[in-house]
Scaffold this motif. Structure first.
Motif, short mmCIF file in Angstrom:
data_model
loop_
_atom_site.label_atom_id
_atom_site.label_comp_id
_atom_site.label_asym_id
_atom_site.label_seq_id
_atom_site.Cartn_x
_atom_site.Cartn_y
_atom_site.Cartn_z
N LEU A 1 0.81 -1.22 0.00
CA LEU A 1 0.00 0.00 0.00
C LEU A 1 0.85 1.27 0.00
N CYS A 2 2.14 1.14 0.31
CA CYS A 2 3.02 2.31 0.49
C CYS A 2 3.14 3.12 -0.80
N GLU A 3 3.29 4.46 -0.63
CA GLU A 3 3.43 5.35 -1.79
C GLU A 3 4.86 5.37 -2.33
N ALA A 4 5.82 4.96 -1.53
CA ALA A 4 7.22 4.95 -1.98
C ALA A 4 7.94 3.70 -1.47
N PRO A 5 7.46 2.52 -1.87
CA PRO A 5 8.07 1.30 -1.32
C PRO A 5 9.46 1.07 -1.88
N GLY B 1 7.63 3.83 5.51
CA GLY B 1 7.45 4.14 6.94
C GLY B 1 7.12 5.58 7.22
N THR B 2 7.13 6.45 6.20
CA THR B 2 6.90 7.86 6.49
C THR B 2 5.74 8.47 5.67
N CYS B 3 5.29 7.79 4.63
CA CYS B 3 4.25 8.41 3.78
C CYS B 3 2.89 8.36 4.48
N GLY B 4 1.91 9.02 3.87
CA GLY B 4 0.57 9.04 4.47
C GLY B 4 -0.04 7.65 4.57
N SER B 5 0.24 6.83 3.58
CA SER B 5 -0.32 5.49 3.58
C SER B 5 0.27 4.66 4.73
N CYS B 6 1.58 4.72 4.88
CA CYS B 6 2.22 3.98 5.99
C CYS B 6 1.65 4.45 7.32
N HIS B 7 1.50 5.77 7.46
CA HIS B 7 0.96 6.30 8.72
C HIS B 7 -0.45 5.76 8.97
ZN LIG Z 1 5.15 4.45 2.85
#
Ligand SMILES: [Zn+2]
Length: 352
Positions: free
Chosen positions: A45-49, A56-62
């Motif tokens: 789901l991460c925006e920058a995997p 760990g820092t994008c909005g999706s990870c949060h």
């Molecule tokens: Zn992320």
């Protein structure tokens, strides 16, 4: 278990290199399948995997971290969702708040229906939706069949991760729709190092800092858990490290003496499991092998050793006890009976 566990990180990187819209992570409890499943979902789901996983820092990870991601559905028994802080649907939460019924220990068919409709709604954040099911063996046949069609023909970019501690209990039709990944066992030293770090970082259930467990206590707990670090950590986080470790070391000799107080802190099902481990180790030594769960110094010494017949009988008795231990007629009586059986098996001079 965080992905600071090196054996989980290795598995995550390998899974991320592979294609497949449905994974089944399978292995015994305590190896971290839920943590690995969640890390995989977070990376998808991460925006920058990266190749190592989610950023760990994008909005999706949060959003995953605070359990509010609109494209992630976590399907688990209600009791577990409450314990781990995963949201339940409004109707279920209302019923539980008003104490109309107790939270279910199974994955309910209504929850599976909600997940099916989740997969059909328009996605809200990215291009992928993820359904995480844990523990997958807690789906009964009806629940599993509700999910099956979506698993076979997922609408759009829907990906599934099923994590299980008992793959054999899953419907074959569910198993055959997934790519299977067998959870890797950590080596003992990696697991011990991880357990030490995790226990220092941990808080007790009352959120007070825990009294640090000693390295020797952690080693005993990891032995007692058969090398499964998450099981050992659960004892540490309950604030029971020292008592559990001492109790574990004293258990074999106490059972040989017939001292039931050594099982005082155990639920009947835990007592049966502990005695099965003791029985295993006594067998191992008898046939010239290494004990797996107890330190050799803690096992009862002396000749003659229990006979093969005594140990076979004991093994069979423990299996029978395991079937009734979840709902014993009388827990105290059951512990007494388990102790006297253990004493009989461990003292070959005495009549069985
Ligand atoms: Zn992320």
């Amino acid at each position: 278990m965080s992905l600071s566990a090196p054996w989980l990180q290795t598995q995550l990187e390998s899974l991320l290199q592979q294609r497949g819209h449905a994974w089944l992570l399978a292995g015994p409890s305590g190896l971290g399948q839920f943590e690995l499943a969640l890390a995989l979902a977070r990376a998808w789901l991460c925006e920058a995997p990266t190749a190592q996983g989610a950023c760990g820092t994008c909005g999706s990870c949060h959003a995953v971290d605070v359990h509010t991601h609109a494209d992630l559905a976590v399907l688990m028994p209600e009791q577990m969702a409450l314990e781990f802080g995963w949201p339940l649907d409004e109707k279920t939460q209302d019923e539980l708040d008003s104490k109309k019924r107790k939270p279910s220990k199974e994955i309910k068919v209504d929850a599976a229906r909600n997940v099916v409709s989740f997969t059909q709604f328009t996605r809200s954040r990215g291009t992928t939706k993820v359904v995480l099911v844990f523990p997958a063996e807690r789906m009964n046949g009806i629940t599993a069949n509700t999910l099956l069609k979506t698993l076979e023909e997922p609408p759009g970019e829907v990906r599934f991760i099923l994590a299980t501690e008992a793959a054999r209990q899953l419907l074959p039709t569910i198993r055959s729709r997934c790519l299977s990944h067998g959870m890797a066992w950590p080596n003992f030293n990696d697991a011990l190092a991880w357990l030490q770090a995790a226990s220092l970082a941990g808080q007790g259930s009352d959120k007070k800092p825990l009294k640090a467990a000693t390295p020797a206590e952690l080693k005993t707990l990891l032995d007692a858990a058969g090398g499964r670090p998450a099981d050992a950590l659960a004892w540490v986080l309950n604030g029971q490290a020292a008592a559990r470790a001492q109790g574990w070391q004293a258990l074999p000799k106490a059972m040989a003496r017939g001292d039931v107080s050594a099982l005082g802190d155990f639920q009947p099902s835990e007592a049966v499991e502990a005695l099965q481990k003791l029985c295993h180790d006594v067998w191992a030594i008898k046939v010239g092998g290494q004990p797996r769960f107890f330190d050799p110094a803690d096992l009862p010494k002396g000749a003659p050793q229990p006979s093969a017949l005594a140990l076979t009988t004991w093994t069979r008795e423990l299996l029978a006890s395991a079937r009734t231990a979840e709902h014993p007629f009388n827990a105290g009586l059951m512990l007494e009976s388990l102790t006297s059986r253990a004493k009989a098996a461990l003292n070959p001079q005495q009549p069985i």
